[in-house]
Scaffold this active site. Structure first.
Site, PDB file in Angstrom:
ATOM      1  N   SER A  12     -34.958  40.229 -36.207  1.00  0.00           N
ATOM      2  CA  SER A  12     -36.267  40.732 -35.779  1.00  0.00           C
ATOM      3  C   SER A  12     -37.246  39.585 -35.573  1.00  0.00           C
ATOM      4  CB  SER A  12     -36.791  41.740 -36.797  1.00  0.00           C
ATOM      5  OG  SER A  12     -37.964  42.360 -36.367  1.00  0.00           O
ATOM      6  N   ASP A  26     -36.132  41.577 -31.440  1.00  0.00           N
ATOM      7  CA  ASP A  26     -35.168  42.609 -31.032  1.00  0.00           C
ATOM      8  C   ASP A  26     -35.833  43.768 -30.299  1.00  0.00           C
ATOM      9  OD1 ASP A  26     -36.368  43.492 -33.472  1.00  0.00           O
ATOM     10  OD2 ASP A  26     -34.737  44.899 -33.782  1.00  0.00           O
ATOM     11  N   ASP A  45     -38.239  46.009 -31.007  1.00  0.00           N
ATOM     12  CA  ASP A  45     -38.607  47.307 -31.581  1.00  0.00           C
ATOM     13  C   ASP A  45     -40.045  47.338 -32.086  1.00  0.00           C
ATOM     14  OD1 ASP A  45     -38.330  45.789 -33.903  1.00  0.00           O
ATOM     15  OD2 ASP A  45     -37.131  47.286 -34.968  1.00  0.00           O
TER      16      ASP A  45
END
Length: 472
Positions: free
Chosen positions: A101, A241, A243
């Site tokens: 992330s 990533d 999100d």
């Protein structure tokens, strides 16, 4: 095995994952899927990754582990986490996303998805218990994997076709800070399909850990400079990533993720909102939905969403202070029908923010100001030992006298919330929240106050007290 589960999947230093730990957890996951009758022998497991230097190796190790357990690893290449989840759920299959992330490139991680979405804490416990016995298992590599990277990316882009009908976003000039995000290509395609003029900026072949919750001063300066120099109506980006969104308004101001979540809830007419205790305290006043608060981490938000669905709610929205938005039902937006996606997505809040402002006939900054939220801020102390963070929070949580003494230079303590970490309301109404990160050796510090300057001052004073108290 030094790597461990945090607030969002397995995380650790690269060396602590590539030593067989990531593969052991992948094999344990595959074994758990079969034992729990979630995947028969030979079932596919879709594997995606972000753009970190270590992600291809970890993906290959995890693929070998899945294959060794009798399931079929399927390569989805580089893509956003929500795109992988959407693709896998659409085929009733499990998935693994190799990503750290927003954390630095010397770290990485693995996110696990059952055929119906993210794993929960019960799954985590099962995987953790199986991983040690899987660590020594041989991992025979598959001869050749099916490649569904194009299909998975295309399905995610198609998801948003028609979201902004009748040229709603036409002629908006929006900057896209690409850096090294796995979402950049999909996000550009989705915006261009909505007739946005996309100005692509800052692409990097070296991984850049962009944290959309505690946005660095460097990122803020870059974004504000581009907004001015490129004459943009706003700028968007996502973390590694894809999100978690980053949205910057036409003045160069970074918008908070919980404000974006509130915009989504209002725009989509949510009847239930689930969000962690770290989100702005004004959420309840800002929407008509029933709001429930959880601990930080998508598993807790998803559990709250499941409860709302069980109670018969029809438009369930979850979001975190980092801006990632989850949907519990199929929801119509414009000409698009968005299938339920109970995992964080950065695209939905980006689209909703600009669409809501356009419909209201406002600039992005004016629309956010109209939400009337208290001013909130967040930051982190990096390279702060997790044990020190946990000990500090435990001390101040369990000892009222120590708590009062610690916060005395900032004001008298009026209320204490121990839902996740230590959240203090001072007598003057200011809020300060200390929470050890579940993903990295960091101590997160959140605040709310009357003005932006005051909110930043609360954080600065809190960090100074923490350093003074711990000697770190």
């Amino acid at each position: 095995m030094a790597a461990k589960f945090g607030t969002s999947g397995l995380r650790g230093l690269v060396g602590d994952l590539t030593d067989g730990t990531a593969a052991a957890h992948a094999r344990a996951f595959a074994r758990h899927l079969k034992t729990a009758a979630m995947a028969p022998a030979g079932a596919p497991v879709f594997i995606g990754r972000d753009m970190r230097a270590s992600s291809p190796l970890i993906a290959a190790q995890c693929a070998a582990a899945v294959f060794g357990e009798g399931l079929e690893p399927v390569d989805c290449g580089v893509l956003p986490t929500p795109a992988l989840a959407l693709h896998a759920m659409g085929q009733g299959a499990a998935a693994l996303m190799i990503t750290g992330s927003h954390i630095p490139d010397d770290r990485n991680g693995v996110k696990f998805y059952r055929p119906d979405g993210e794993i929960d804490k019960t799954d985590e416990a099962a995987i953790s218990s199986l991983a040690p016995e899987c660590h020594a298992a041989q991992q025979p590599a598959p001869q050749l994997m099916r490649d569904q990277s194009l299909d998975a990316n295309a399905a995610f882009i198609k998801r948003y076709y028609g979201f902004a009908p009748d040229g709603l976003l036409r002629r908006l000039r929006i900057g896209l800070y690409e850096h090294s995000s796995a979402a950049s290509e999909c996000l550009a395609a989705i915006l261009e399909a909505a007739e946005v003029e996309v100005v692509r900026l800052g692409k990097s072949d070296v991984f850049i850990p962009v944290d959309t919750e505690a946005v660095s001063d460097e990122t803020r300066r870059l974004a504000a400079g581009w907004v001015r120099s490129e004459k943009l109506d706003g700028l968007v980006s996502a973390d590694g990533d894809g999100d978690r969104p980053l949205v910057v308004d036409e003045t160069g101001q970074v918008l908070r993720g919980d404000a974006l979540g509130l915009i989504v809830a209002r725009y989509l007419g949510a009847d239930a909102v689930v969000t962690p205790v770290t989100s702005n305290s004004g959420i309840e006043r800002g929407c008509q939905a029933e709001v429930s608060r959880t601990r930080v981490g998508s598993p807790f938000v998803i559990a709250g969403m499941s409860q709302a669905l069980a109670e018969g709610r029809q438009r369930v929205i979850g979001f975190e202070a980092n801006g990632g938005v989850l949907t519990g039902n199929a929801i119509k937006a414009g000409a698009a029908v968005l299938a339920a996606l109970p995992t964080r997505d950065s695209v939905l809040p980006i689209l909703c923010a600009f669409a809501a402002a356009r419909i209201a006939g406002q600039s992005l900054s004016a629309h956010v100001a109209g939400l009337g939220l208290p001013v909130a801020a967040s930051d982190r102390i990096e390279n702060f030992p997790t044990a020190t963070s946990q000990a500090l929070v435990a001390e101040l949580s369990n000892d009222a006298a120590a708590r009062a003494a610690f916060f005395k230079p900032m004001g008298a303590v009026a209320a204490t919330d121990l839902t996740d970490g230590l959240r203090i309301t001072l007598q003057n109404g200011d809020i300060v929240h200390l929470r050890p990160s579940g993903n990295a050796p960091e101590l997160r510090v959140y605040s709310e106050a009357a003005t932006e300057a005051d909110a930043q001052d609360v954080i600065a004073r809190a960090i100074a007290r923490i350093r003074q108290h711990t000697g770190q």
